[in-house]
Write an enzyme that holds these catalytic residues in place. Structure first.
Site, PDB file in Angstrom:
ATOM      1  N   ASP A  76       0.866  -1.180   0.000  1.00 37.62           N
ATOM      2  CA  ASP A  76       0.000   0.000   0.000  1.00 37.62           C
ATOM      3  C   ASP A  76       0.903   1.231   0.000  1.00 37.62           C
ATOM      4  O   ASP A  76       1.676   1.441   0.939  1.00 37.62           O
ATOM      5  CB  ASP A  76      -0.882  -0.035   1.261  1.00 37.62           C
ATOM      6  CG  ASP A  76      -1.789   1.177   1.358  1.00 37.62           C
ATOM      7  OD1 ASP A  76      -2.709   1.147   2.193  1.00 37.62           O
ATOM      8  OD2 ASP A  76      -1.579   2.164   0.609  1.00 37.62           O
ATOM      9  N   ASN A 108      -5.746  13.445 -10.627  1.00 38.68           N
ATOM     10  CA  ASN A 108      -6.351  13.931 -11.879  1.00 38.68           C
ATOM     11  C   ASN A 108      -6.103  15.427 -11.921  1.00 38.68           C
ATOM     12  O   ASN A 108      -5.641  16.017 -10.941  1.00 38.68           O
ATOM     13  CB  ASN A 108      -7.846  13.582 -11.942  1.00 38.68           C
ATOM     14  CG  ASN A 108      -8.611  14.182 -10.781  1.00 38.68           C
ATOM     15  OD1 ASN A 108      -8.650  15.389 -10.596  1.00 38.68           O
ATOM     16  ND2 ASN A 108      -9.187  13.315  -9.952  1.00 38.68           N
ATOM     17  N   GLY A 151      -9.009   5.323  -6.102  1.00 40.45           N
ATOM     18  CA  GLY A 151      -7.705   4.657  -6.203  1.00 40.45           C
ATOM     19  C   GLY A 151      -6.646   5.226  -5.271  1.00 40.45           C
ATOM     20  O   GLY A 151      -6.900   5.535  -4.106  1.00 40.45           O
ATOM     21  N   ASP A 192      -5.261   8.136  -5.353  1.00 41.35           N
ATOM     22  CA  ASP A 192      -5.614   9.527  -5.002  1.00 41.35           C
ATOM     23  C   ASP A 192      -6.488   9.526  -3.746  1.00 41.35           C
ATOM     24  O   ASP A 192      -6.225  10.242  -2.762  1.00 41.35           O
ATOM     25  CB  ASP A 192      -6.369  10.134  -6.192  1.00 41.35           C
ATOM     26  CG  ASP A 192      -6.374  11.648  -6.193  1.00 41.35           C
ATOM     27  OD1 ASP A 192      -7.005  12.221  -7.093  1.00 41.35           O
ATOM     28  OD2 ASP A 192      -5.763  12.262  -5.299  1.00 41.35           O
TER      29      ASP A 192
HETATM   30  N1  APR Z   1      -1.211   1.723  -3.069  1.00 42.89           N
HETATM   31  C1  APR Z   1      -0.565   1.379  -4.217  1.00 42.89           C
HETATM   32  N2  APR Z   1      -1.188   1.259  -5.403  1.00 42.89           N
HETATM   33  C2  APR Z   1      -2.526   1.481  -5.424  1.00 42.89           C
HETATM   34  C3  APR Z   1      -3.273   1.854  -4.276  1.00 42.89           C
HETATM   35  C4  APR Z   1      -2.540   1.975  -3.066  1.00 42.89           C
HETATM   36  N3  APR Z   1      -3.143   2.316  -1.915  1.00 42.89           N
HETATM   37  N4  APR Z   1      -4.576   2.017  -4.658  1.00 42.89           N
HETATM   38  C5  APR Z   1      -4.640   1.746  -5.968  1.00 42.89           C
HETATM   39  N5  APR Z   1      -3.418   1.405  -6.437  1.00 42.89           N
HETATM   40  C6  APR Z   1      -3.001   1.026  -7.784  1.00 42.89           C
HETATM   41  C7  APR Z   1      -4.059   0.565  -8.736  1.00 42.89           C
HETATM   42  O1  APR Z   1      -4.354  -0.820  -8.525  1.00 42.89           O
HETATM   43  C8  APR Z   1      -3.341   0.803 -10.069  1.00 42.89           C
HETATM   44  O2  APR Z   1      -2.464  -0.283 -10.348  1.00 42.89           O
HETATM   45  O3  APR Z   1      -2.448   2.199  -8.390  1.00 42.89           O
HETATM   46  C9  APR Z   1      -2.504   2.058  -9.809  1.00 42.89           C
HETATM   47  C10 APR Z   1      -3.094   3.344 -10.387  1.00 42.89           C
HETATM   48  O4  APR Z   1      -4.505   3.277 -10.260  1.00 42.89           O
HETATM   49  P1  APR Z   1      -5.410   4.597  -9.975  1.00 42.89           P
HETATM   50  O5  APR Z   1      -5.252   5.004  -8.579  1.00 42.89           O
HETATM   51  O6  APR Z   1      -6.774   4.269 -10.482  1.00 42.89           O
HETATM   52  O7  APR Z   1      -4.748   5.740 -10.875  1.00 42.89           O
HETATM   53  P2  APR Z   1      -4.872   6.008 -12.439  1.00 42.89           P
HETATM   54  O8  APR Z   1      -5.089   4.768 -13.218  1.00 42.89           O
HETATM   55  O9  APR Z   1      -3.667   6.863 -12.744  1.00 42.89           O
HETATM   56  O10 APR Z   1      -6.199   6.885 -12.557  1.00 42.89           O
HETATM   57  C11 APR Z   1      -6.189   8.170 -12.002  1.00 42.89           C
HETATM   58  O11 APR Z   1      -8.136   7.706 -10.722  1.00 42.89           O
HETATM   59  O12 APR Z   1      -8.281   7.836  -8.471  1.00 42.89           O
HETATM   60  C12 APR Z   1      -8.556   8.507  -9.620  1.00 42.89           C
HETATM   61  O13 APR Z   1      -8.399  10.822  -9.008  1.00 42.89           O
HETATM   62  C13 APR Z   1      -7.763   9.784  -9.721  1.00 42.89           C
HETATM   63  O14 APR Z   1      -8.961  10.546 -11.629  1.00 42.89           O
HETATM   64  C14 APR Z   1      -7.745   9.983 -11.195  1.00 42.89           C
HETATM   65  C15 APR Z   1      -7.622   8.553 -11.741  1.00 42.89           C
END
Ligand code: APR
Length: 180
Positions: free
Chosen positions: A10, A24, A32, A34
């Site tokens: 994590d 974003n 996710g 964020d």
């Molecule tokens: N720790 C590590 N990796 C994580 C975690 C965490 N706590 N949560 C999610 N992930 C992973 C996801 O499984 C994926 O492999 O991080 C990677 C990126 O996923 P997202 O968070 O969905 O990011 P992204 O694909 O860049 O999309 C960005 O998603 O959350 C929204 O506000 C954000 O609009 C933006 C979009």
């Protein structure tokens, strides 16, 4: 060339100087990574993001660029917020977007190094909600990091699943990178 580590875990539990947020353009939170960073880091991070939006980033953070805030309750000094591209699907647009994904890593590495960070932790940018195929997301992440001329000494990729870890390991092998 920085030392590269690949771990499953994590991102919000990492103890590093800088944690990179897959944000974003609004910088006002999301799901996710964020969502996890704002939930765990606390309201101070969002307050700084709002401040950025009312001052230097009135139109939000453009895709491929990076900006830093404090890290609130996270075990880090900074959060580097960056915006990856949404995967457009196979076709002519993909190459352009791929360069933006590389830019997100390059700009985040340079900003973290410029702040004096000795260590930085990344998620797999764009490989979640934004739909970028895991294998190529890993290749872009690792080749950009290997080619970067400004990066903290330690760059750790914190992957949220064994599947993503396997994708990053395969990309490191393909690039003949020594990633532990
Ligand atoms: N720790 C590590 N990796 C994580 C975690 C965490 N706590 N949560 C999610 N992930 C992973 C996801 O499984 C994926 O492999 O991080 C990677 C990126 O996923 P997202 O968070 O969905 O990011 P992204 O694909 O860049 O999309 C960005 O998603 O959350 C929204 O506000 C954000 O609009 C933006 C979009």
């Amino acid at each position: 060339m920085p030392r590269i580590e690949l771990v499953v875990g994590d991102l919000t539990a990492e103890h590093v100087d800088a944690i990179v947020n897959a944000a974003n353009s609004s910088l006002l939170g999301g799901g996710g990574v964020d969502g996890a960073i704002h939930r765990t880091g606390g309201p101070a991070i969002l307050a700084e993001c709002r401040q950025l939006r009312t001052t230097v980033l009135p139109d939000g953070l453009p895709t491929g660029q990076a900006v830093a805030t404090g890290a609130g309750n996270l075990h880090a000094k900074w959060v580097v917020h960056t915006v990856g591209p949404v995967w457009p699907g196979p076709g002519p647009e993909e190459a352009t977007r791929r360069r933006l994904l590389a830019s997100a890593y390059r700009e985040s590495l340079a900003l973290a190094a410029g702040l004096g960070a000795a260590s930085v932790a990344f998620p797999a940018i764009s490989a979640g909600v934004y739909g970028w195929p895991a294998d190529d997301a890993a290749l872009v992440a690792l080749e950009t990091t290997a080619q970067s001329d400004a990066a903290p000494a330690l760059v750790r990729f914190v992957l949220f699943s064994e599947r993503m870890h396997v994708a990053f390991r395969a990309a490191a092998d393909r690039l003949a990178l020594d990633a532990s």
